[in-house]
Scaffold this active site. Structure first.
Site, short mmCIF file in Angstrom:
data_model
loop_
_atom_site.label_atom_id
_atom_site.label_comp_id
_atom_site.label_asym_id
_atom_site.label_seq_id
_atom_site.Cartn_x
_atom_site.Cartn_y
_atom_site.Cartn_z
N CYS A 101 72.08 22.19 52.04
CA CYS A 101 70.97 21.25 51.90
C CYS A 101 69.64 21.93 52.24
O CYS A 101 69.14 22.73 51.44
CB CYS A 101 71.21 20.01 52.77
SG CYS A 101 70.17 18.60 52.32
N HIS A 142 76.62 18.59 50.52
CA HIS A 142 77.21 18.76 51.86
C HIS A 142 78.73 18.90 51.73
O HIS A 142 79.46 17.91 51.80
CB HIS A 142 76.87 17.56 52.75
CG HIS A 142 75.44 17.49 53.16
ND1 HIS A 142 75.00 17.96 54.37
CD2 HIS A 142 74.35 17.03 52.51
CE1 HIS A 142 73.69 17.78 54.47
NE2 HIS A 142 73.26 17.21 53.34
N GLU A 148 80.87 19.89 53.78
CA GLU A 148 81.61 19.59 55.01
C GLU A 148 82.20 18.19 55.02
O GLU A 148 83.19 17.93 55.70
CB GLU A 148 80.70 19.78 56.24
CG GLU A 148 79.55 18.79 56.38
CD GLU A 148 78.28 19.22 55.68
OE1 GLU A 148 77.19 18.70 56.04
OE2 GLU A 148 78.36 20.06 54.77
#
Length: 605
Positions: free
Chosen positions: A401, A530, A532
């Site tokens: 990001c 993102h 994750e």
């Protein structure tokens, strides 16, 4: 539909999220479809406008819901996709009731907390609990509801009253209460103190809810005499009191709890019909193997996270989890160094030289670096410096990001010689706005206005030899979750690519840059999304897996083998005998390492 309500006592942050997730993991291993709901008693509509220092990270769902980080625990443990409706806040409930009142739904009645707010809560829970699970299309059989905060908080009173009524609405055999309480052990006496738990259970019972299970959180396991004392004062049988001490990893908690016969108890209490159970080594095998693998990691890797919110580690919970998932997969214990981005800036050399030199030392000794997301001007120059250092020194790097945007800014300044290159978020009047805002996502409103949720990224035809594309299995498209309102300025794309920074992934309209990569580097990858959020304990996120492999010079061999681990690496564990597996599950309750505890009241919500 069966319901398990998880409440908390004594202090918040004691681990209700992991306990709730573990209930679900155990039931799912037994073939039961499970869903989860998190209740946050704050008046905010969602977590989107929170500072990371307030509640930790903001977790983003597929549908763009910005929610509490506990929903991340649910998705990781249960491997299911949740939705924004799975997160209930006081603000959402009151907004719904007020909208109904304005619409005339209450026919002129006085709108009150009881029955209108409490009814709205119960209706919301019933509606969400019966939504089909996205992965299977089946209606869940059990809904696990975590009530945020602790019993006694004035903010949660309406929810407690709603569930007092709800237990009669759905009948006792369909409703179970688990109360999670801290049992402190003061160093001055060395003994566990039960009074806080007694008080919180007494308050819970006074509000009309009686716990069926008491989960006692502590640093060390509590003894049988302590359980009997709690049993005498809390009206719960000793076998329904579970001591969950600090363990080596949160992923050991489901196996730990099942060692106490949790599946059998829940089956009996809620009439689930899952008994008789097969040997535990069969239905809990994935979790047993994961815990065993994590305890026997032979190698170590040090990862630096250059962030803006490093004072609270929960601000980067999903990133740290994703790193551990990747490390576990390839046999590396991940050691994380949090580095404050602003300490890397040149101005700190004068203002605080000790912090400056300490931060740069920590960055230099890391095997690889992650530069995560964030908002605002503070620390951006430090992130840019970290990107430059990784690029020049061939240090494996993953930007996420804002980290993606920082890499673009750094390359523009250092390679394209655009000295004023910057983001308009940092400097609106920059001569070279290489990162600009997306007008449709800058409406002046602060909540829910970013580019949110799951979006499709398309790999370019030119990305044939891309490391990141190969890590994703050479797919043409991938779906990942986003949370941003700034993007790379398309006017500069051609200039970047001519000079070696390749944007290998774009959005479906090929207007927004999603992935960048340097080819002549061991691993220099940055993504606008993102990754994750979609990492799972047994299925790590590809960008993180590539980072860990590159940090130990194993990425090239991994890609050459077609993204397969070598036989020497712990791709999957097996047990030579039933006795060996059973020995693990028996040893687990007392065999933990306090010095490296990942399951502690100070680090979990």
């Amino acid at each position: 539909m069966k319901y398990i309500l998880v409440t908390g006592g004594v202090i918040s942050g004691v681990g209700k999220g992991v306990i709730s997730s573990s209930f679900g993991a155990i039931l799912k291993c037994c073939g039961i479809e499970v869903t989860s709901i998190k209740i946050d008693p704050y008046i905010n509509l969602d977590a989107g406008t929170f500072s990371p220092y307030e509640h930790g990270e903001v977790y983003v769902l597929d549908d763009g819901g910005e929610v509490d980080l506990d929903l991340g625990n649910y998705e990781r443990f249960l491997d299911i996709t949740l939705h924004k409706q799975n997160n209930i806040t006081t603000g959402k409930i009151y907004q719904q009731v007020i909208d109904r009142e304005r619409h005339g739904d209450y026919l002129g009645k006085t709108v009150q907390v009881v029955p209108h707010i409490t009814d709205a809560i119960q209706e919301w829970v019933e509606k969400v609990s019966k939504k089909p699970v996205s992965e299977t299309g089946k209606i869940p059989e059990v809904c696990i509801i975590e009530l945020g905060g602790i019993i006694g908080d004035i903010e949660s009173m309406a929810f407690v009253e709603a569930f007092r009524q709800f237990q009669f609405r759905v009948k006792r055999e369909n409703f179970c209460v688990a109360h999670v309480s801290l049992v402190p052990q003061p160093k001055t006496t060395g003994e566990h103190k039960t009074k806080p738990t007694q008080s919180s259970v007494r308050e819970l019972r006074g509000l009309g809810l009686s716990p069926d299970i008491i989960v006692c959180r502590s640093e060390q396991p509590i003894g049988q005499s302590v359980k009997e004392k709690i049993s005498n004062f809390c009206h719960v049988a000793p076998q329904q009191i579970i001591s969950v001490p600090d363990l080596h990893s949160v992923y050991e908690v489901p196996v730990f709890m099942e060692n106490h016969g949790m599946a059998e108890y829940l089956s009996d209490r809620l009439h689930l019909g899952i008994t008789p159970l097969p040997p535990m080594r069969k239905y809990m095998k994935p979790w047993i193997e994961l815990g065993d693998r994590m305890r026997h990691l032979k190698y170590e890797v040090t990862v630096g996270i250059v962030g803006k919110y490093t004072r609270l580690e929960d601000s980067y919970t999903s990133i740290t989890k994703a790193l551990h998932h990747a490390g576990n997969k390839v046999g590396f214990k991940v050691n994380i160094k949090f580095i404050e981005a602003s300490n890397l800036e040149q101005t700190m050399l004068v203002d605080d030289p000790a912090s400056y030199h300490s931060s740069w030392h920590n960055l230099c000794v890391c095997d690889c670096v992650v530069v995560p997301g964030g908002f605002g001007k503070r620390g951006v120059e430090g992130k840019v410096e970290a990107c430059k250092w990784c690029r020049i020194n061939d240090k494996p790097f993953l930007g996420i990001c804002l980290g993606f945007q920082a890499a673009v800014i750094e390359f523009g300044r250092s390679v394209l010689k655009l000295d004023a290159a910057n983001s308009t978020e940092v400097c609106e009047e920059t001569a070279h706005p290489v990162v600009v805002d997306m007008p449709e996502h800058n409406t002046g409103e602060m909540g829910g206005t970013m580019r949110l949720g799951k979006r499709t990224t398309v790999f370019k035809d030119s990305a044939v030899n891309s490391k990141i594309k190969r890590l994703y299995g050479n797919k043409d498209t991938i779906d990942e979750r986003h949370r941003h309102r700034y993007e790379v300025n398309p006017e500069y794309i051609e200039q970047y690519e001519k000079n070696g920074l390749h944007f290998v992934g774009v959005d479906v309209e090929q207007k927004r840059m999603e992935i960048l990569e340097l080819q002549n580097h061991p691993y220099y990858v940055a993504v606008q999304y993102h990754p994750e959020y979609l990492s799972r304990p047994m299925d790590p996120s590809p960008p993180f897996l590539g980072l860990i492999l590159a940090a130990k010079d194993r990425l090239k061999a991994y890609l050459t083998r077609g993204c397969k681990l070598s036989p020497r690496e712990p791709q999957s564990d097996s047990y030579d005998s039933e006795e060996e597996c059973n020995e693990l599950t028996v040893k687990l309750p007392n065999d933990h390492d306090d010095s490296s505890s990942a399951y502690s009241s100070s680090s979990l919500a």
